[in-house]
Design a protein around this motif. Structure first.
Motif, PDB file in Angstrom:
ATOM      1  N   LEU A 264       0.822  -1.198   0.000  1.00  0.00           N
ATOM      2  CA  LEU A 264       0.000   0.000   0.000  1.00  0.00           C
ATOM      3  C   LEU A 264       0.864   1.260   0.000  1.00  0.00           C
ATOM      4  O   LEU A 264       0.559   2.245  -0.694  1.00  0.00           O
ATOM      5  N   LEU A 265       1.959   1.242   0.773  1.00  0.00           N
ATOM      6  CA  LEU A 265       2.865   2.383   0.798  1.00  0.00           C
ATOM      7  C   LEU A 265       3.439   2.664  -0.590  1.00  0.00           C
ATOM      8  O   LEU A 265       3.502   3.820  -1.033  1.00  0.00           O
TER       9      LEU A 265
ATOM     10  N   GLY B 283      -8.103  -2.370   8.967  1.00  0.00           N
ATOM     11  CA  GLY B 283      -8.486  -3.657   8.392  1.00  0.00           C
ATOM     12  C   GLY B 283      -8.294  -4.833   9.320  1.00  0.00           C
ATOM     13  O   GLY B 283      -9.056  -5.808   9.266  1.00  0.00           O
ATOM     14  N   GLY B 284      -7.288  -4.762  10.191  1.00  0.00           N
ATOM     15  CA  GLY B 284      -7.060  -5.874  11.111  1.00  0.00           C
ATOM     16  C   GLY B 284      -8.098  -5.942  12.214  1.00  0.00           C
ATOM     17  O   GLY B 284      -8.189  -6.961  12.911  1.00  0.00           O
ATOM     18  N   ILE B 285      -8.892  -4.893  12.403  1.00  0.00           N
ATOM     19  CA  ILE B 285      -9.911  -4.855  13.454  1.00  0.00           C
ATOM     20  C   ILE B 285     -11.300  -5.071  12.882  1.00  0.00           C
ATOM     21  O   ILE B 285     -12.077  -5.880  13.394  1.00  0.00           O
TER      22      ILE B 285
ATOM     23  N   LEU C 236     -11.404 -10.312  -3.967  1.00  0.00           N
ATOM     24  CA  LEU C 236     -11.081  -9.743  -2.657  1.00  0.00           C
ATOM     25  C   LEU C 236     -11.050  -8.216  -2.798  1.00  0.00           C
ATOM     26  O   LEU C 236     -10.172  -7.662  -3.469  1.00  0.00           O
ATOM     27  N   MET C 237     -11.987  -7.534  -2.172  1.00  0.00           N
ATOM     28  CA  MET C 237     -12.149  -6.091  -2.331  1.00  0.00           C
ATOM     29  C   MET C 237     -11.685  -5.354  -1.066  1.00  0.00           C
ATOM     30  O   MET C 237     -12.019  -5.748   0.063  1.00  0.00           O
ATOM     31  N   LEU C 238     -10.920  -4.307  -1.296  1.00  0.00           N
ATOM     32  CA  LEU C 238     -10.383  -3.491  -0.199  1.00  0.00           C
ATOM     33  C   LEU C 238     -11.108  -2.139  -0.181  1.00  0.00           C
ATOM     34  O   LEU C 238     -11.001  -1.360  -1.141  1.00  0.00           O
ATOM     35  N   PRO C 239     -11.827  -1.786   0.895  1.00  0.00           N
ATOM     36  CA  PRO C 239     -12.491  -0.466   0.978  1.00  0.00           C
ATOM     37  C   PRO C 239     -11.459   0.644   1.214  1.00  0.00           C
ATOM     38  O   PRO C 239     -10.568   0.518   2.062  1.00  0.00           O
ATOM     39  N   LEU C 240     -11.585   1.741   0.465  1.00  0.00           N
ATOM     40  CA  LEU C 240     -10.706   2.902   0.596  1.00  0.00           C
ATOM     41  C   LEU C 240     -11.539   4.119   0.991  1.00  0.00           C
ATOM     42  O   LEU C 240     -12.624   4.346   0.453  1.00  0.00           O
ATOM     43  N   SER C 241     -11.024   4.904   1.929  1.00  0.00           N
ATOM     44  CA  SER C 241     -11.686   6.134   2.375  1.00  0.00           C
ATOM     45  C   SER C 241     -10.651   7.253   2.365  1.00  0.00           C
ATOM     46  O   SER C 241      -9.764   7.284   3.224  1.00  0.00           O
ATOM     47  N   LEU C 242     -10.751   8.154   1.386  1.00  0.00           N
ATOM     48  CA  LEU C 242      -9.795   9.248   1.263  1.00  0.00           C
ATOM     49  C   LEU C 242     -10.442  10.545   1.744  1.00  0.00           C
ATOM     50  O   LEU C 242     -11.382  11.056   1.132  1.00  0.00           O
ATOM     51  N   SER C 243      -9.930  11.108   2.847  1.00  0.00           N
ATOM     52  CA  SER C 243     -10.364  12.434   3.310  1.00  0.00           C
ATOM     53  C   SER C 243      -9.338  13.457   2.856  1.00  0.00           C
ATOM     54  O   SER C 243      -8.128  13.206   2.920  1.00  0.00           O
ATOM     55  N   TYR C 244      -9.812  14.626   2.398  1.00  0.00           N
ATOM     56  CA  TYR C 244      -8.883  15.633   1.906  1.00  0.00           C
ATOM     57  C   TYR C 244      -9.389  17.030   2.236  1.00  0.00           C
ATOM     58  O   TYR C 244     -10.574  17.247   2.507  1.00  0.00           O
ATOM     59  N   ASP C 245      -8.442  17.974   2.208  1.00  0.00           N
ATOM     60  CA  ASP C 245      -8.725  19.386   2.454  1.00  0.00           C
ATOM     61  C   ASP C 245      -9.262  19.989   1.166  1.00  0.00           C
ATOM     62  O   ASP C 245      -8.536  20.113   0.168  1.00  0.00           O
TER      63      ASP C 245
ATOM     64  N   GLU D 159      -0.823  18.464   6.517  1.00  0.00           N
ATOM     65  CA  GLU D 159      -1.068  17.653   5.329  1.00  0.00           C
ATOM     66  C   GLU D 159      -2.466  17.961   4.792  1.00  0.00           C
ATOM     67  O   GLU D 159      -3.295  18.539   5.495  1.00  0.00           O
ATOM     68  N   VAL D 160      -2.727  17.573   3.560  1.00  0.00           N
ATOM     69  CA  VAL D 160      -4.027  17.892   2.962  1.00  0.00           C
ATOM     70  C   VAL D 160      -4.840  16.644   2.639  1.00  0.00           C
ATOM     71  O   VAL D 160      -5.946  16.771   2.100  1.00  0.00           O
ATOM     72  N   ALA D 161      -4.331  15.445   2.962  1.00  0.00           N
ATOM     73  CA  ALA D 161      -5.098  14.240   2.657  1.00  0.00           C
ATOM     74  C   ALA D 161      -4.643  13.099   3.559  1.00  0.00           C
ATOM     75  O   ALA D 161      -3.499  13.076   4.036  1.00  0.00           O
ATOM     76  N   ILE D 162      -5.553  12.161   3.787  1.00  0.00           N
ATOM     77  CA  ILE D 162      -5.270  10.955   4.573  1.00  0.00           C
ATOM     78  C   ILE D 162      -6.103   9.826   3.997  1.00  0.00           C
ATOM     79  O   ILE D 162      -7.256  10.022   3.600  1.00  0.00           O
ATOM     80  N   LEU D 163      -5.521   8.625   3.955  1.00  0.00           N
ATOM     81  CA  LEU D 163      -6.205   7.451   3.408  1.00  0.00           C
ATOM     82  C   LEU D 163      -6.596   6.508   4.538  1.00  0.00           C
ATOM     83  O   LEU D 163      -5.746   6.127   5.362  1.00  0.00           O
ATOM     84  N   GLY D 164      -7.861   6.150   4.578  1.00  0.00           N
ATOM     85  CA  GLY D 164      -8.340   5.147   5.517  1.00  0.00           C
ATOM     86  C   GLY D 164      -8.585   3.827   4.804  1.00  0.00           C
ATOM     87  O   GLY D 164      -9.146   3.801   3.712  1.00  0.00           O
ATOM     88  N   VAL D 165      -8.145   2.740   5.431  1.00  0.00           N
ATOM     89  CA  VAL D 165      -8.278   1.407   4.842  1.00  0.00           C
ATOM     90  C   VAL D 165      -9.050   0.525   5.822  1.00  0.00           C
ATOM     91  O   VAL D 165      -8.700   0.451   7.005  1.00  0.00           O
TER      92      VAL D 165
END
Length: 468
Positions: free
Chosen positions: A301-302, A392-394, A431-440, A407-413
């Motif tokens: 992911l990184l 994701g592990g929880i 296998l689907m991975l949910p992505l949540s991108l919050s941004y300024d 910073e102006v953005a953060i990614l939630g997985v």
């Protein structure tokens, strides 16, 4: 007669297109030489423009907010009032043409008036008796003097506050910068300088008074003065215990609160198909163990995020403190949120774009262990351009992560889930991975937010794209 003179903006040095922030005179005002006419403000200083002459202001030809340069016509001033008085006195003796052209208001003739020489007799058959004032009653004003106006009613302080609402505070650029650094709203500061100019001491005194009163000196960028929550006695409902809030939560809580209030958040949701990526990761398990690392999903992911940031650098930029410039960063340090017993911390992995998967896996293991042991240094949590928060592990399907300003953005997985996906012919388990991108939203608009999540989804769905 009075002469109408033009008043031009004199040479003010190297400045041009300087903004007018205050006009100190109005039509009808009598001014003296060197009296201040208006105030200009450049990016370096405030300048008061003096009058080169004295007289009565007839017309003001500029307005507040206008930008002017040397030679600009500012106003017209009627000069030579003393000469006008002499001419008026001479006209009263000579009568003649002026008595014909300018009628005078009728007054009662004086009981005894000196005779007028024949050389000064008017041409008209009837002399104008009003040309001579009464000997017993002096005139209310001297010839050529402006009519005296009744003094206005002095305004109350609340009236002046209402008038000044919305105006630019009267302060120099250095004082404005000083106020911004302290987070002070200059509209709330009372100036003690000339013409109520706000001085540096006024700002310092306001901060002292605010701290003593226990109130915040709100800045323009943080205008919220929210009321405190009412105190509740929970013991009236049942048994309770209390414990001190961990130090990490105290620090991060204040920062997150500020970020939530001052950053206009938007969250974009998407899903990435990581079926092939997960198969490849499991296939490299033996090689990772041989290298002494534990290869999780996070290094992949990184690398995908670093590649996406390289193609869309606006997502790793920052807004300047004055909110007028965008600061672009030519490095790629990414913060990864780590859950510890004492609270959430975000160590930073540096130069992600220059490291391989095994190197990233090793560095993640080291930082995570230091975080759980409480041995992270301040330098380990600074310098990030983007953050990742993985739950994701929880569990969970989606959430709204808070942008870690500046910073102006953060990614939630969130947690991956096997879902039936239509491929055009039939449904296949993927296998689907949910992505949540919050941004300024001040920096990243909605279109760029969707482009970033779409690009990230493509990179994760086919990791061969990371090599392009």
């Amino acid at each position: 007669m009075a002469t109408l003179e033009d008043v031009l903006l004199p040479d003010i040095g190297d400045f041009s297109d300087v903004e007018i922030i205050e006009i100190l005179v109005a039509p009808g005002d009598r001014i003296a030489p060197e009296q201040s006419l208006l105030t200009l403000e450049s990016d370096k200083a405030s300048i008061e423009i003096p009058s080169p002459l004295g007289g009565e202001v007839k017309e003001v030809l500029v307005s507040v907010g206008e930008r002017i340069s040397q030679g600009k016509l500012l106003m017209r001033v009627a000069t030579g009032s003393a000469g006008a008085s002499a001419e008026s006195g001479a006209a009263s003796n000579s009568g003649g043409d002026q008595a014909e052209s300018t009628p005078k208001p009728e007054t009662a003739p004086a009981p005894s008036s000196p005779s007028v020489p024949s050389s000064a007799q008017p041409r008209t058959p009837e002399p104008a008796p009003s040309a001579q004032p009464s000997a017993n009653q002096p005139p209310t004003r001297a010839p050529g003097e402006a009519e005296r106006r009744k003094a206005p009613i002095l305004p109350r302080p609340e009236d002046m506050a209402a008038i000044a609402h919305g105006r630019t505070p009267h302060a120099s650029p250095a004082v404005r910068r000083f106020a911004r650094e302290l987070g002070v709203d200059l509209h709330r500061v009372k100036g003690s300088g000339r013409k109520q100019r706000i001085l540096k001491d006024d700002v310092q005194q306001f901060v002292k008074q605010s701290l003593a009163a226990g109130t915040a000196a709100a800045a323009p960028g943080a205008p919220f003065q929210l009321p405190s929550a009412p105190a509740v006695d929970f013991s009236q409902f049942g048994p309770v215990t209390s414990e001190p809030l961990p130090r990490i939560k105290k620090i991060s809580g204040a920062h997150l609160h500020r970020c939530w209030l001052t950053v206009p958040h938007v969250t974009q949701f998407d899903e990435a198909d990581i079926t092939e990526l997960e198969a490849f990761r499991k296939g490299q398990k033996a090689a990772a163990e041989k290298a002494g690392v534990r290869l999780t999903f996070m290094p992949f992911l990184l690398k995908a995020v670093a590649t996406a940031l390289g193609q869309m650098p606006v997502v790793k930029a920052s807004l300047a403190p004055d909110c007028e410039q965008l600061i672009h960063k030519h490095y790629c340090h990414i913060g990864v949120a780590v859950d510890t017993p004492k609270g959430l911390v975000v160590p930073v992995v540096r130069n992600v774009d220059q490291k391989g998967l095994f190197a990233l896996a090793e560095e993640l293991m080291t930082l995570s262990q230091k975080a759980r042991d409480g041995k992270l240094l301040a330098a380990d949590m600074q310098g990030g351009v983007f953050s990742i928060s993985s739950l994701g592990g929880i569990g969970g399907t989606a959430f709204t992560p808070i942008v870690n300003a500046p910073e102006v953005a953060i990614l939630g997985v969130s947690r991956t889930e096997m879902k039936p996906v239509w491929n055009g012919q039939d449904f296949k388990p993927r296998l689907m991975l949910p992505l949540s991108l919050s941004y300024d939203h001040r920096v990243v608009d909605g279109a760029d937010g969707v482009r970033f999540t779409s690009l990230l989804r493509q990179l994760l769905s086919d990791i061969r794209r990371l090599l392009l």
